[in-house]
Design an enzyme around this catalytic site. Structure first.
Site, short mmCIF file in Angstrom:
data_model
loop_
_atom_site.label_atom_id
_atom_site.label_comp_id
_atom_site.label_asym_id
_atom_site.label_seq_id
_atom_site.Cartn_x
_atom_site.Cartn_y
_atom_site.Cartn_z
CG ASP A 254 -1.73 1.24 1.38
OD1 ASP A 254 -2.64 1.43 0.56
OD2 ASP A 254 -1.45 2.03 2.30
CD GLU A 286 -2.35 2.89 -3.18
OE1 GLU A 286 -3.34 3.61 -3.42
OE2 GLU A 286 -2.06 2.50 -2.03
CB VAL A 307 -6.33 2.18 -16.71
CG1 VAL A 307 -7.53 1.41 -17.27
CG2 VAL A 307 -5.15 2.07 -17.66
CG HIS A 308 -10.54 3.90 -11.60
ND1 HIS A 308 -10.69 5.20 -11.12
CD2 HIS A 308 -11.69 3.25 -11.28
CE1 HIS A 308 -11.87 5.32 -10.56
NE2 HIS A 308 -12.49 4.15 -10.64
N GLY A 379 -15.04 3.44 -2.39
CA GLY A 379 -15.24 3.78 -0.99
C GLY A 379 -14.86 5.19 -0.61
#
EC number: 3.2.1.141
Length: 586
Positions: A254, A286, A307-308, A379
């Site tokens: 992370d 990440e 991309v997201h 989220g």
């Protein structure tokens, strides 16, 4: 135990256990056992304290610091009574059944991200394995399981990195999950957090203040001091612990951009590779900096948020906060990502106000993990809306075809496969009311550039993260899964994954881009040569208008609607649609 860890409780075969703690500056440390006399620990060089005493598996213990409080073991393997309770001596012997399992080569991975609590704990995940295997998933990625304070959490507030949280199950339950997954041909990845600790239950400040830097701060507090060898070892050995004692197949690290040390990640990778030689172990980052150099040798891949963001802007038209970096030309940016990985390869980010990224076109497609949704991107929305409640259904199907058939490693977020509309919210279960209030206020500041977080009227609708109902509202709904629309989407995803795994999978290693470009203002066409010389072409349109589009050589591998191929034969790609062709090697 397959590794002699520097920290924590290591049981022997005679009922005795070695306890070891790094606590420099303490005048003394006492081992307390719930059912035995206290035992002063022996001082060792360089700030270490140890004791070897009668303490069979199941023994409850903790440490009394000479000039501080009584604390749990920061390397506890299990807890009895949350993060402030007793640590537990754990026997890691386990009757593994699927000992010959080998994870697939990374380019063939199809990842499914999930939250253990929302899926019913480790045993709840086990009940979903057959369905996921049938769907075509071969890797599950579990959000962090490290013990956190309270009853519910995303997992990024963990404070005991070696202990699975009690709310999810026991260490044996987690091993049973990994073993069962292997029996279904599914690899298991675990999300780990080495850049910070949660705001409650972290006793390192009392045990060893030198664990943290005084000169660098992160959004979550003082930066961890990776210049100290015991600090480096604490986290590196934690990685080895999951990979060896639990036979986890890969780790997702992370927010490594928040690790204030240029050498730690390289050492982490090197020691993992050495300890797991001969295994397919996935190491995924990440990293907000888009540092392509990290992916050249040390790590297999990075989550590609670029991309997201492109797909989200194309499908929803949103352009707030970090989406502003993609709103000027989302299709053009997406084409660049399909061709060479990152969108930002050194250009200035409007959102960040500085340059971001390094050139990535030389990296293989498998160096990037692409997604339509993640826990973060859903989220961290004020109301936790999923893309399926924000975008046209045909548009999300087109995006799913691009995601699942393009060579980069695809990742589904739990519920993606059946177009789940139920929200996934940010939730906590902190026992402190003051901390719960601080979390609510902190999130509103962190995401203030999104209108829903700074509009007084919209703020009233944001669920309280610490309300137990918020966690309950984030669990997938079995009834929604059984709806006609959901079953139709799941069938579509299964068809795509069957094509990927059977037709593309054997040849994804060695794939390389042959170029990508825009179709109109909201579409793209991308072409890759696979490892066997075959050619994959995908065309997708994410807007409400048909666009000119010629067919490609080869046969139709898949289409997002039944009318796409016929329309392309007539020269146009329909609105909100996608199609893929595969031309066999000469």
């Amino acid at each position: 135990m397959s590794h002699r860890y520097s920290f924590g409780a290591l049981p022997g075969q005679d009922g005795r256990t070695r306890f070891r703690l790094w606590a420099p500056g303490q005048p003394g440390v006492t081992l307390q056992r719930r059912d035995a006399p206290d035992q002063p620990m022996r001082q060792e060089p360089d700030g270490w304290w140890s004791a070897e005493v009668e303490a069979p598996p199941g023994t409850r213990y903790r440490y009394a610091l000479g000039n501080g409080p009584t604390v749990p073991d920061p390397a506890s393997h299990a807890q009895d009574g949350d993060v402030d309770g007793w640590s537990v001596v754990v026997d890691h012997a386990f009757a593994w059944k699927n000992t010959d399992y080998a994870a697939p080569p990374w380019p063939r991975a199809v990842v499914y991200e999930l939250h253990a609590g929302a899926m019913g704990g480790f045993r709840g995940i086990m009940r979903e394995l057959q369905r996921l295997a049938t769907l075509g998933v071969n890797t599950i990625e579990i959000m962090p399981v490290a013990d956190f304070a309270g009853t519910a959490n995303w997992g990024y507030d963990g404070v005991l990195p070696y202990a699975p949280d009690e709310t999810y199950g026991t260490p044996e339950d987690l091993k049973a999950l990994v073993d069962a997954a292997h029996g279904h041909g599914i690899a298991v990845m675990l999300d780990v957090v080495y850049n910070h600790f949660g705001p409650a239950g972290n006793y390192w400040h009392s045990i060893a203040p030198d664990f943290f830097r005084k000169d660098i701060h992160t959004p979550w507090g003082d930066a961890i001091d990776f210049r100290e060898k015991p600090v480096r070892d604490f986290f590196i050995e934690n990685a080895l612990f999951w990979l060896t004692e639990y036979r986890i197949d890969g780790l997702r690290f992370d927010a490594v951009h928040a690790i204030a040390d240029d050498t730690f990640l390289q050492e982490l990778s090197a020691r993992i590779r050495e300890a797991t030689e001969g295994r397919n172990v996935y190491l995924v980052l990440e990293n907000e900096t888009n540092d392509a150099a990290r992916l050249e040798k040390d790590f297999d891949a990075q989550w590609n948020d670029d991309v997201h963001h492109c797909l989200h802007v194309l499908l929803t038209g949103e352009h707030d906060a970090y989406y502003a970096d993609y709103a000027d030309d989302p299709a053009g940016h997406l084409a660049r990502a399909m061709q060479s990985g990152f969108v930002y390869q050194g250009e200035t980010s409007q959102n960040l106000g500085h340059a971001r990224g390094k050139p990535s076109g030389h990296l293989p497609p498998s160096a990037f993990v692409n997604s339509l949704q993640t826990h973060d991107q859903v989220g961290n929305r004020a109301l936790g809306e999923r893309i399926y409640s924000l975008a046209p259904a045909d548009g999300t199907r087109a995006a799913m075809l691009l995601l699942l058939l393009s060579p980069p490693v695809p990742m589904l977020f739990m519920g993606d496969e059946y177009a789940l509309r139920k929200p996934f919210l940010f939730f906590t279960g902190f026992p402190s009311a003051d901390l719960a209030k601080a979390v609510r206020e902190g999130r509103r500041k962190e995401f203030a550039r999104f209108p829903a977080f700074n509009d007084p009227e919209k703020q009233k609708k944001i669920p309280d993260p610490n309300d137990p109902a918020t966690f309950e509202a984030s669990k997938p709904d079995p009834e929604e899964h059984q709806s006609e629309a959901s079953l139709h989407m799941e069938s579509f995803v299964s068809t795509l994954l069957r094509a990927r795994n059977m037709r593309l999978g054997p040849h994804l290693a060695g794939a390389q881009s042959l170029g990508a470009g825009k179709l109109g203002e909201r579409g793209l066409r991308a072409v890759w040569r696979l490892g066997d010389g075959s050619v994959l072409t995908i065309a997708a349109q994410f807007g409400p208008d048909a666009v000119p589009c010629a067919g490609a050589e080869g046969h139709v591998l898949a289409e997002s609607r039944e009318d796409v191929a016929a329309s392309v034969n007539e020269g146009t790609l329909p609105p909100y649609s996608a199609i893929a062709w595969l031309k066999a090697a000469a």
